[in-house]
Design an enzyme around this catalytic site. Structure first.
Site, mmCIF file in Angstrom:
data_model
loop_
_atom_site.group_PDB
_atom_site.id
_atom_site.type_symbol
_atom_site.label_atom_id
_atom_site.label_comp_id
_atom_site.label_asym_id
_atom_site.label_seq_id
_atom_site.Cartn_x
_atom_site.Cartn_y
_atom_site.Cartn_z
ATOM 1 N N GLU A 171 -0.010 -1.429 5.610
ATOM 2 C CA GLU A 171 1.024 -1.002 6.545
ATOM 3 C C GLU A 171 0.796 0.434 6.974
ATOM 4 O OE1 GLU A 171 4.905 0.904 7.700
ATOM 5 O OE2 GLU A 171 3.561 1.380 6.033
ATOM 6 N N ASP A 187 0.823 -1.203 0.000
ATOM 7 C CA ASP A 187 0.000 0.000 0.000
ATOM 8 C C ASP A 187 0.858 1.255 0.000
ATOM 9 O OD1 ASP A 187 0.678 -0.852 2.672
ATOM 10 O OD2 ASP A 187 -0.673 0.674 3.467
ATOM 11 N N HIS A 194 5.867 9.877 1.274
ATOM 12 C CA HIS A 194 4.625 10.578 1.611
ATOM 13 C C HIS A 194 4.552 11.986 1.025
ATOM 14 C CE1 HIS A 194 3.810 7.906 5.432
ATOM 15 N NE2 HIS A 194 4.280 7.211 4.402
#
Length: 387
Positions: A138, A76, A360
């Site tokens: 996760e 993910d 991110h």
């Protein structure tokens, strides 16, 4: 371009095209990886979650014996909403030796490298199995890894070493803090804003709770273990969001706090949870229920993932130091699935291509030379356990 690197880039291009943000199924990506590994002779299992929306992949090349080496990565990725990308985040873009796309470093780059090395493992590995463990969710609590470890435990499959390929710039990481995530919901009683004493303002009680979190965060600084190598050396608390209410002139009947802590030791987690339980039971709830007997404060555990504890004896660390030529192992503040594998009795280490500084963020990337360093390490691993 070296053959394994070219294969890795090709694989990564395909993996990035699967938009496996956590609220989306990862089944297509898992099926793709299963096919690739099966084509190289791996024994593959696809382990679905309870509703069949997500799945882990566990595959093996080599003998069916205990003590194997796990190469682990999560499938993910975090969302791209409200991020300003220069390119399509789900199409791999190469510029100046960098590969851009969501998940390139966190952590599909490692997955691509591991799968690209499957033909070499199939040719070389005889003495000790190589396992591939690709998990789901996760980013929202290590849910897939928890399920995978329980599945291995139930079936008596006992690997000996786990290498978690999170982005570390190929540094060897032997420890990190835990990651405990919670959602705390406050239910009060609505009313007109002109008579606040006749209702129970959930937002105001949530603010009191956040203030308690701030006090605990300060208290935790004094509990830092002597000689702690973590940065910062103490357990931290972060309030991620506070939501509630509907209008200026309405007493808020509901509020929600999303918060986390990163323990350096288990005793700190118990300290925080015990304090908050007493604070709610002895201070907040009596005041709320004096006005509204049905008022409540409920905390949902999103995930409680133990950290990776540095240990004197750690085969995974020793193997990676040999394979990478590093002089020593480090610690990091971010969490991974490594502690879950350690809790099952494996030695565990974190080491993978790319930098956590890119994770991110918009325009996430992994450098080609980082992927090559990873492939070199995996190649030496294959040679090390060749029969």
């Amino acid at each position: 371009m070296h053959t394994h690197l070219a294969d890795t880039v090709s694989l990564l291009r395909d993996l990035i095209a699967f938009p496996t943000i956590s609220e989306v199924s990862n089944l297509d990506m898992i099926a793709y990886l299963a096919h690739r590994l099966e084509s190289h002779g791996a024994r593959v299992e696809i382990l679905h979650d309870e509703i069949g929306h997500k799945a882990n992949l566990f595959a093996t090349i080599g003998p069916e014996v205990d003590g194997g080496i796990v190469l682990s990565g999560h499938s993910d990725v975090v969302p791209v909403a409200e991020q300003d990308w220069a390119t399509n985040p789900f199409e791999l873009a190469e510029t100046d030796g960098r590969l851009y796309g969501r998940g390139t470093c966190d952590m599909k780059g490692f997955i691509a490298a591991a799968v690209a090395m499957a033909p070499l493992f199939a040719e070389k590995v005889r003495a000790r199995p190589i396992h591939f463990a690709f998990t789901y969710d996760e980013e929202v609590g290590c849910l897939g890894a928890q399920a995978l470890v329980e599945s291995l435990r139930a079936r008596g499959i006992r690997p000996g070493v786990a290498i978690i390929g999170e982005p570390t710039m190929m540094r060897v990481i032997e420890g990190h803090k835990g990651c405990y995530e919670y959602t705390t919901r406050f239910h009060g009683e609505a009313g007109h804003g002109s008579a606040p004493d006749r209702g129970v303002n959930a937002v105001e009680y949530a603010v009191r709770y956040v203030n308690r979190l701030l006090e605990l965060a300060e208290a935790l600084r004094a509990r830092a273990p002597e000689g702690s190598r973590f940065d910062p050396p103490w357990t931290t608390i972060n309030t991620g969001s506070l939501k509630g209410g509907v209008a200026h002139n309405v007493i808020a009947s509901n509020a929600t706090i999303e918060w986390e802590m990163r323990p350096v030791q288990g005793a700190d987690a118990a300290f925080v949870k015990d304090d908050l339980r007493r604070y709610c039971e002895e201070m907040l709830l009596p005041r709320m229920r004096a006005v509204c007997p049905e008022a409540s404060i409920i905390t949902e555990v999103i995930g409680e993932v133990d950290g990776l504890e540095p240990t004197t004896l750690n085969e995974a660390r020793d193997i990676l130091l040999e394979l990478t030529g590093a002089n020593g192992a480090d610690l990091v503040p971010f969490g991974t699935e490594a502690g879950l594998f350690q809790s099952y009795g494996m030695s565990a280490v974190v080491c993978g291509p790319g930098s956590i500084e890119q994770a991110h963020k918009p325009d996430e990337y992994v450098a080609l030379d980082q992927l090559q360093h990873c492939l070199d390490m995996l190649g030496r691993l294959g040679e090390r356990i060749a029969g």
